[in-house]
Design an enzyme around this catalytic site. Structure first.
Site, PDB file in Angstrom:
ATOM      1  CG  HIS A   7      -1.697   1.213   1.461  1.00 45.43           C
ATOM      2  ND1 HIS A   7      -3.021   1.334   1.105  1.00 45.43           N
ATOM      3  CD2 HIS A   7      -1.363   2.411   2.036  1.00 45.43           C
ATOM      4  CE1 HIS A   7      -3.463   2.537   1.425  1.00 45.43           C
ATOM      5  NE2 HIS A   7      -2.469   3.209   1.998  1.00 45.43           N
ATOM      6  CD  GLU A   8       1.879   3.437   3.700  1.00 46.02           C
ATOM      7  OE1 GLU A   8       2.112   4.509   3.120  1.00 46.02           O
ATOM      8  OE2 GLU A   8       0.891   3.264   4.442  1.00 46.02           O
ATOM      9  CG  HIS A  28       0.212   6.083  -0.477  1.00 46.54           C
ATOM     10  ND1 HIS A  28      -0.846   6.790  -1.016  1.00 46.54           N
ATOM     11  CD2 HIS A  28      -0.246   5.551   0.685  1.00 46.54           C
ATOM     12  CE1 HIS A  28      -1.892   6.681  -0.213  1.00 46.54           C
ATOM     13  NE2 HIS A  28      -1.570   5.924   0.808  1.00 46.54           N
ATOM     14  CD  GLU A  71      -4.765   6.444   2.280  1.00 47.93           C
ATOM     15  OE1 GLU A  71      -4.576   5.230   2.524  1.00 47.93           O
ATOM     16  OE2 GLU A  71      -3.857   7.279   2.211  1.00 47.93           O
TER      17      GLU A  71
END
EC number: 3.4.24.-
Length: 293
Positions: free
Chosen positions: A147-148, A151, A224
Protein backbone atom coordinates in the site's frame (compact mmCIF):
# COMPACT_ATOMS: atom_id res chain seq x y z
CA UNK A 1 8.67 15.42 -12.90
CA UNK A 2 5.91 15.17 -15.52
CA UNK A 3 3.26 15.16 -12.77
CA UNK A 4 4.81 18.24 -11.17
CA UNK A 5 4.92 20.01 -14.54
CA UNK A 6 1.31 19.15 -15.32
CA UNK A 7 0.00 20.39 -11.99
CA UNK A 8 2.02 23.59 -12.10
CA UNK A 9 0.84 24.20 -15.65
CA UNK A 10 -2.76 23.55 -14.60
CA UNK A 11 -2.48 25.95 -11.68
CA UNK A 12 -1.04 28.78 -13.76
CA UNK A 13 -3.62 28.10 -16.47
CA UNK A 14 -6.37 28.50 -13.88
CA UNK A 15 -4.81 31.76 -12.71
CA UNK A 16 -4.66 33.01 -16.29
CA UNK A 17 -8.31 32.06 -16.91
CA UNK A 18 -9.36 33.86 -13.75
CA UNK A 19 -7.45 36.96 -14.76
CA UNK A 20 -9.09 36.99 -18.20
CA UNK A 21 -12.52 36.29 -16.69
CA UNK A 22 -12.19 39.27 -14.36
CA UNK A 23 -11.61 41.47 -17.37
CA UNK A 24 -14.25 39.93 -19.66
CA UNK A 25 -16.96 40.24 -17.04
CA UNK A 26 -15.86 43.74 -16.12
CA UNK A 27 -15.08 42.86 -12.52
CA UNK A 28 -11.80 44.74 -12.52
CA UNK A 29 -13.54 47.76 -14.07
CA UNK A 30 -16.19 47.61 -11.35
CA UNK A 31 -13.51 47.50 -8.71
CA UNK A 32 -11.64 50.40 -10.30
CA UNK A 33 -14.85 52.46 -10.54
CA UNK A 34 -15.28 52.04 -6.80
CA UNK A 35 -11.75 53.05 -6.01
CA UNK A 36 -10.20 49.60 -5.75
CA UNK A 37 -6.80 50.26 -7.28
CA UNK A 38 -5.83 46.60 -7.46
CA UNK A 39 -3.58 44.92 -10.01
CA UNK A 40 -5.31 41.55 -10.26
CA UNK A 41 -2.54 39.92 -12.26
CA UNK A 42 0.05 40.95 -9.68
CA UNK A 43 -2.21 39.69 -6.88
CA UNK A 44 -2.65 36.34 -8.66
CA UNK A 45 1.11 35.94 -9.04
CA UNK A 46 1.66 36.96 -5.42
CA UNK A 47 -0.99 34.49 -4.23
CA UNK A 48 0.51 31.69 -6.33
CA UNK A 49 4.04 32.28 -5.05
CA UNK A 50 2.89 32.49 -1.45
CA UNK A 51 0.41 29.62 -1.83
CA UNK A 52 2.94 27.21 -3.30
CA UNK A 53 5.92 28.20 -1.18
CA UNK A 54 4.82 26.49 2.01
CA UNK A 55 3.55 23.31 0.38
CA UNK A 56 6.62 22.84 -1.82
CA UNK A 57 9.06 23.56 1.01
CA UNK A 58 7.19 21.03 3.16
CA UNK A 59 7.32 18.51 0.31
CA UNK A 60 11.08 18.80 -0.14
CA UNK A 61 11.64 18.58 3.61
CA UNK A 62 9.05 15.84 4.16
CA UNK A 63 11.43 12.91 4.47
CA UNK A 64 13.84 14.56 6.89
CA UNK A 65 10.94 15.98 8.91
CA UNK A 66 9.27 12.56 9.13
CA UNK A 67 12.49 10.90 10.25
CA UNK A 68 12.95 13.49 13.00
CA UNK A 69 9.29 13.68 14.10
CA UNK A 70 8.81 9.92 14.31
CA UNK A 71 12.41 9.07 15.29
CA UNK A 72 12.63 6.63 12.42
CA UNK A 73 15.42 4.09 12.49
CA UNK A 74 16.42 3.78 8.83
CA UNK A 75 17.61 0.26 8.05
CA UNK A 76 20.99 0.79 6.41
CA UNK A 77 22.34 -2.59 7.44
CA UNK A 78 19.70 -5.08 8.66
CA UNK A 79 20.29 -6.13 12.27
CA UNK A 80 17.75 -8.96 12.31
CA UNK A 81 15.85 -11.34 10.06
CA UNK A 82 12.77 -9.11 10.35
CA UNK A 83 14.65 -6.02 9.20
CA UNK A 84 16.18 -7.95 6.31
CA UNK A 85 12.74 -9.19 5.27
CA UNK A 86 11.28 -5.66 5.42
CA UNK A 87 14.00 -4.24 3.18
CA UNK A 88 13.87 -7.12 0.70
CA UNK A 89 10.06 -6.97 0.52
CA UNK A 90 9.91 -3.20 -0.05
CA UNK A 91 12.68 -3.31 -2.65
CA UNK A 92 11.03 -6.20 -4.51
CA UNK A 93 7.70 -4.33 -4.56
CA UNK A 94 9.39 -1.11 -5.70
CA UNK A 95 11.06 -3.01 -8.55
CA UNK A 96 7.67 -4.38 -9.62
CA UNK A 97 6.10 -0.91 -9.37
CA UNK A 98 8.87 0.56 -11.52
CA UNK A 99 10.24 3.10 -9.01
CA UNK A 100 13.56 3.61 -7.27
CA UNK A 101 14.10 1.55 -4.15
CA UNK A 102 12.87 3.53 -1.12
CA UNK A 103 14.61 3.84 2.21
CA UNK A 104 13.01 1.51 4.75
CA UNK A 105 12.64 2.35 8.42
CA UNK A 106 10.98 1.44 11.72
CA UNK A 107 9.58 3.82 14.33
CA UNK A 108 8.53 3.07 17.88
CA UNK A 109 4.75 3.46 18.23
CA UNK A 110 2.11 1.13 19.73
CA UNK A 111 -0.37 1.75 16.91
CA UNK A 112 -0.21 -0.67 13.95
CA UNK A 113 0.60 1.86 11.26
CA UNK A 114 2.95 2.84 8.45
CA UNK A 115 3.58 5.79 6.18
CA UNK A 116 5.27 6.78 2.94
CA UNK A 117 6.84 10.15 2.29
CA UNK A 118 9.44 11.82 0.09
CA UNK A 119 9.53 14.47 -2.59
CA UNK A 120 9.39 12.06 -5.54
CA UNK A 121 8.71 8.43 -6.36
CA UNK A 122 12.39 7.53 -6.65
CA UNK A 123 13.44 9.11 -3.34
CA UNK A 124 10.80 7.84 -0.92
CA UNK A 125 10.82 6.60 2.66
CA UNK A 126 8.62 3.69 3.76
CA UNK A 127 8.40 3.35 7.53
CA UNK A 128 6.44 0.93 9.72
CA UNK A 129 5.64 1.08 13.41
CA UNK A 130 6.74 -1.45 15.99
CA UNK A 131 3.03 -1.89 16.71
CA UNK A 132 2.43 -2.98 13.12
CA UNK A 133 5.13 -5.64 13.35
CA UNK A 134 3.73 -6.80 16.69
CA UNK A 135 0.04 -7.00 15.70
CA UNK A 136 0.22 -8.30 12.10
CA UNK A 137 1.49 -11.44 10.48
CA UNK A 138 3.90 -11.25 7.56
CA UNK A 139 1.22 -11.51 4.89
CA UNK A 140 -0.61 -8.52 6.38
CA UNK A 141 2.60 -6.51 6.81
CA UNK A 142 3.47 -7.28 3.19
CA UNK A 143 0.11 -5.80 2.12
CA UNK A 144 0.68 -2.66 4.20
CA UNK A 145 4.13 -2.23 2.65
CA UNK A 146 2.59 -2.69 -0.81
CA UNK A 147 0.00 0.00 0.00
CA UNK A 148 2.76 2.44 0.94
CA UNK A 149 4.88 1.55 -2.09
CA UNK A 150 1.79 2.26 -4.22
CA UNK A 151 1.53 5.70 -2.62
CA UNK A 152 5.12 6.36 -3.68
CA UNK A 153 4.59 4.93 -7.18
CA UNK A 154 1.45 7.04 -7.65
CA UNK A 155 3.32 10.19 -6.65
CA UNK A 156 0.72 10.89 -3.97
CA UNK A 157 3.02 12.95 -1.76
CA UNK A 158 3.81 15.28 -4.67
CA UNK A 159 0.23 15.52 -5.85
CA UNK A 160 -1.11 16.25 -2.37
CA UNK A 161 1.42 19.06 -1.90
CA UNK A 162 0.58 20.59 -5.28
CA UNK A 163 -3.16 20.46 -4.65
CA UNK A 164 -2.51 22.16 -1.32
CA UNK A 165 -0.58 24.84 -3.22
CA UNK A 166 -3.48 25.38 -5.63
CA UNK A 167 -6.08 25.81 -2.89
CA UNK A 168 -3.70 28.01 -0.90
CA UNK A 169 -3.42 30.28 -3.94
CA UNK A 170 -7.16 30.80 -4.17
CA UNK A 171 -7.57 31.26 -0.42
CA UNK A 172 -4.99 34.06 -0.45
CA UNK A 173 -6.33 35.64 -3.64
CA UNK A 174 -10.00 35.67 -2.71
CA UNK A 175 -9.44 36.72 0.90
CA UNK A 176 -7.50 39.80 -0.20
CA UNK A 177 -10.14 40.69 -2.78
CA UNK A 178 -12.74 40.53 0.01
CA UNK A 179 -10.58 42.70 2.28
CA UNK A 180 -10.08 45.37 -0.36
CA UNK A 181 -13.77 45.42 -1.26
CA UNK A 182 -14.63 45.94 2.41
CA UNK A 183 -12.09 48.78 2.67
CA UNK A 184 -13.21 50.57 -0.48
CA UNK A 185 -16.96 49.92 -0.59
CA UNK A 186 -17.90 49.77 3.09
CA UNK A 187 -15.32 51.89 4.91
CA UNK A 188 -14.77 54.17 1.88
CA UNK A 189 -11.01 54.17 2.32
CA UNK A 190 -9.73 55.41 -1.04
CA UNK A 191 -6.03 54.55 -0.82
CA UNK A 192 -3.83 52.11 1.04
CA UNK A 193 -5.03 49.46 3.43
CA UNK A 194 -7.21 50.20 6.42
CA UNK A 195 -7.83 47.98 9.44
CA UNK A 196 -10.89 46.55 7.68
CA UNK A 197 -8.68 45.03 4.98
CA UNK A 198 -6.57 43.08 7.45
CA UNK A 199 -9.53 42.01 9.58
CA UNK A 200 -11.72 40.84 6.69
CA UNK A 201 -8.77 39.18 4.91
CA UNK A 202 -7.95 37.22 8.07
CA UNK A 203 -11.56 36.13 8.62
CA UNK A 204 -11.95 35.12 4.97
CA UNK A 205 -8.68 33.18 5.05
CA UNK A 206 -10.00 31.20 8.00
CA UNK A 207 -13.35 30.50 6.31
CA UNK A 208 -11.88 29.69 2.90
CA UNK A 209 -9.10 27.70 4.59
CA UNK A 210 -11.70 25.35 6.06
CA UNK A 211 -13.27 24.86 2.63
CA UNK A 212 -9.81 24.32 1.11
CA UNK A 213 -9.03 21.68 3.74
CA UNK A 214 -12.19 19.81 2.76
CA UNK A 215 -11.00 19.72 -0.86
CA UNK A 216 -7.51 18.49 0.09
CA UNK A 217 -8.92 15.83 2.41
CA UNK A 218 -11.33 14.65 -0.30
CA UNK A 219 -8.35 13.99 -2.55
CA UNK A 220 -6.50 12.29 0.31
CA UNK A 221 -9.41 9.90 0.82
CA UNK A 222 -9.59 9.15 -2.91
CA UNK A 223 -5.88 8.31 -3.08
CA UNK A 224 -6.29 5.78 -0.26
CA UNK A 225 -8.66 3.70 -2.40
CA UNK A 226 -6.13 3.84 -5.23
CA UNK A 227 -3.26 2.82 -2.93
CA UNK A 228 -5.36 -0.07 -1.59
CA UNK A 229 -5.89 -1.25 -5.17
CA UNK A 230 -2.16 -0.94 -5.84
CA UNK A 231 -1.38 -2.84 -2.65
CA UNK A 232 -3.76 -5.60 -3.71
CA UNK A 233 -1.96 -5.85 -7.05
CA UNK A 234 1.50 -6.05 -5.47
CA UNK A 235 0.74 -8.27 -2.47
CA UNK A 236 -2.57 -9.96 -3.26
CA UNK A 237 -6.15 -8.84 -2.66
CA UNK A 238 -6.79 -11.26 0.18
CA UNK A 239 -3.70 -9.99 2.05
CA UNK A 240 -4.76 -6.36 1.57
CA UNK A 241 -8.26 -7.09 2.88
CA UNK A 242 -6.83 -9.02 5.84
CA UNK A 243 -4.51 -6.11 6.69
CA UNK A 244 -7.37 -3.58 6.61
CA UNK A 245 -9.54 -5.85 8.75
CA UNK A 246 -6.70 -6.12 11.25
CA UNK A 247 -6.42 -2.30 11.30
CA UNK A 248 -10.16 -2.07 11.87
CA UNK A 249 -9.87 -4.20 14.98
CA UNK A 250 -7.09 -1.93 16.26
CA UNK A 251 -8.84 1.43 15.65
CA UNK A 252 -8.75 2.36 19.33
CA UNK A 253 -4.96 2.31 19.38
CA UNK A 254 -3.20 5.70 19.88
CA UNK A 255 -3.08 7.63 16.56
CA UNK A 256 0.03 9.00 14.91
CA UNK A 257 0.92 12.69 15.37
CA UNK A 258 -1.36 15.05 13.41
CA UNK A 259 1.30 16.02 10.86
CA UNK A 260 1.87 12.38 9.86
CA UNK A 261 -1.72 11.09 9.65
CA UNK A 262 -2.33 12.06 6.01
CA UNK A 263 0.59 9.82 4.96
CA UNK A 264 -0.32 6.84 7.16
CA UNK A 265 -2.28 3.75 6.19
CA UNK A 266 -4.86 4.46 8.91
CA UNK A 267 -5.79 7.74 10.60
CA UNK A 268 -8.13 6.42 13.28
CA UNK A 269 -11.67 7.73 13.89
CA UNK A 270 -12.14 11.24 12.47
CA UNK A 271 -14.95 13.41 11.11
CA UNK A 272 -15.90 12.50 7.55
CA UNK A 273 -15.41 15.84 5.75
CA UNK A 274 -12.01 16.45 7.33
CA UNK A 275 -10.79 12.85 7.33
CA UNK A 276 -7.57 12.11 5.48
CA UNK A 277 -8.66 8.46 5.14
CA UNK A 278 -12.00 6.85 4.24
CA UNK A 279 -13.62 4.54 6.80
CA UNK A 280 -11.92 1.15 6.82
CA UNK A 281 -15.31 -0.48 6.19
CA UNK A 282 -15.59 1.33 2.84
CA UNK A 283 -12.03 0.45 1.87
CA UNK A 284 -12.61 -3.22 2.62
CA UNK A 285 -15.92 -3.19 0.73
CA UNK A 286 -14.25 -1.57 -2.29
CA UNK A 287 -11.62 -4.32 -2.46
CA UNK A 288 -14.22 -7.04 -2.05
CA UNK A 289 -16.32 -5.48 -4.81
CA UNK A 290 -13.36 -5.66 -7.20
CA UNK A 291 -13.24 -9.38 -6.61
CA UNK A 292 -16.88 -9.75 -7.68
CA UNK A 293 -16.47 -7.88 -10.98
Amino acid sequence: MLRIGLYLAANFAILAVLSVAFRLFGIDSLLAANGVDLNLTALLVFAAVLGFAGSLISLFMSKSMAKAAMRVHVIATPRSATERWLVETVHAQADRAGIGRPEVGIFDHPSPNAFATGWNSDDALIAVSTGLLHHMNRGEVEAVLAHEVSHAANGDMVTLALIQGVVNTFVIFLSRIAGLLFDRLILRIERGYGPGFWFVSLIMEMILGVLAMMIVMWFSRWREFRADAGGATLAGRHKMIAALERLKRAQNAPPLPEEMRAFAISAGRVQALFASHPPLEKRIAALKQVGRT
